[in-house]
Design a protein around this motif. Structure first.
Motif, PDB file in Angstrom:
ATOM      1  N   GLN A   1     -10.776  -4.625   2.982  1.00  0.00           N
ATOM      2  CA  GLN A   1      -9.673  -4.741   3.630  1.00  0.00           C
ATOM      3  C   GLN A   1      -9.251  -5.834   4.005  1.00  0.00           C
ATOM      4  O   GLN A   1      -9.805  -6.464   3.315  1.00  0.00           O
TER       5      GLN A   1
ATOM      6  N   ASP B   1      -7.636  -6.278   9.265  1.00  0.00           N
ATOM      7  CA  ASP B   1      -9.617  -6.068   9.825  1.00  0.00           C
ATOM      8  C   ASP B   1      -9.277  -7.319  11.110  1.00  0.00           C
ATOM      9  O   ASP B   1      -8.967  -7.990  11.079  1.00  0.00           O
TER      10      ASP B   1
ATOM     11  N   HIS C   1       0.713  -3.207   9.433  1.00  0.00           N
ATOM     12  CA  HIS C   1       0.745  -2.370   7.736  1.00  0.00           C
ATOM     13  C   HIS C   1       1.787  -2.018   7.172  1.00  0.00           C
ATOM     14  O   HIS C   1       2.147  -2.076   6.465  1.00  0.00           O
TER      15      HIS C   1
END
Length: 290
Positions: free
Chosen positions: A90, A95, A145
């Motif tokens: 990731q 994370d 994101h």
């Protein structure tokens, strides 16, 4: 009756069914082929793994029991294992266990210097650099994101973009307040309990001691920059702290590229000398300062 192969070679007797085949030359014989249920060679046998798609008698037994498919072989298991998709690690900004370390590697003190340069002396009385940084972190984590990870430099530039937008929003808010408006956005430093940044961000992202350390180092850098001549100060700030390419900095300052490079060399030399003097005065700034 024989079959003539070639003149001078004579005749050879016709082979009976079941006998070994005759080699074309020398009278050597090939061994008769044996029936095999092992199927096509997949290469696994040669690698010492063993390849046995069908056990002798397995097909007959399975048909007797009405089984539609035989059990998977070693070859099938090996291929499935090799073709299984591997899980990629990731990205660090997604994370929560690595995000605190990522924030530390950005060196928030240098961002404090940049944010402070965007504020006038009058605005600094109303807007706290620490609040800008904490709100930037909160928005970066909330909208994580939306950022596609490339490297640390790109992520730092993304954070600076968020910080600049927050500065503009706060300046507009304080401008409305001075014109008679009553609404004001609450600052993170004025909030308490679970509504603090520490309660909204992953662990080790920001603490009072970390913010105090960032402020102390930022003051050292600001004093060092302030000691430079204004033309040298601007190019050093843009190149060293905002990490803007030299060509873009020259365009922003409205000077030729050759002039920007010359000023940058002189400014970096003067900056390093003044920073060594600041460190020699026991300011507590680390040796890895920019």
């Amino acid at each position: 009756m024989g079959i003539v192969l070639r003149k001078g070679l004579g005749t050879l007797p016709r082979q009976k069914p079941g006998h070994d085949r005759v080699a074309p030359r020398g009278g050597q014989r090939w061994p008769a082929q044996k029936a095999s249920n092992s199927g096509p060679d997949c290469g696994a046998e040669r690698n010492g793994i063993g390849c046995s798609p069908m056990v002798p008698g397995q097909a007959t037994g399975d048909r007797a029991r009405g089984s539609a498919t035989p059990p998977p072989s070693k070859c099938d298991t090996l291929v499935d294992r090799r073709m299984a998709p591997t899980r990629e690690p990731q990205a660090p900004h997604l994370d929560p266990t690595r995000w605190g370390e990522l924030v530390d590697s950005i060196d928030a003190a240098t961002i404090f210097v940049v944010v402070s340069s965007w504020l006038s002396a009058r605005a600094r009385a109303d807007i706290s650099v620490e609040d800008i940084w904490q709100e930037t972190l909160w928005m970066a984590w909330r909208d994580r994101h939306q950022h596609e990870w490339v490297n640390l430099s790109r992520y730092r530039a993304w954070l600076l973009g968020i910080a600049k937008n927050r500065v503009h929003d706060m300046l507009r808010a304080f401008g409305r307040k001075k014109r008679g408006g009553t609404s004001q956005t609450a600052r993170f430093s004025d909030l308490g309990g679970p509504e603090t940044v520490g309660g909204m961000l992953p662990p080790r992202s920001t603490t009072p001691s970390r913010v105090a350390s960032h402020l102390e180092r930022a003051r050292v850098f600001e004093r060092t920059l302030a000691s430079l001549e204004p033309p040298l100060r601007e190019i050093v700030r843009l190149r060293l702290f905002e990490e803007i390419p030299t060509e873009a900095a020259a365009t922003q300052l409205g000077i030729p590229l050759s002039t920007a490079k010359h000023r940058l060399v002189r400014g970096m030399q003067a900056y390093r000398e003044e920073l060594r003097r600041q460190l020699g005065e026991g300011t507590g700034a680390p040796a890895d300062a920019p």
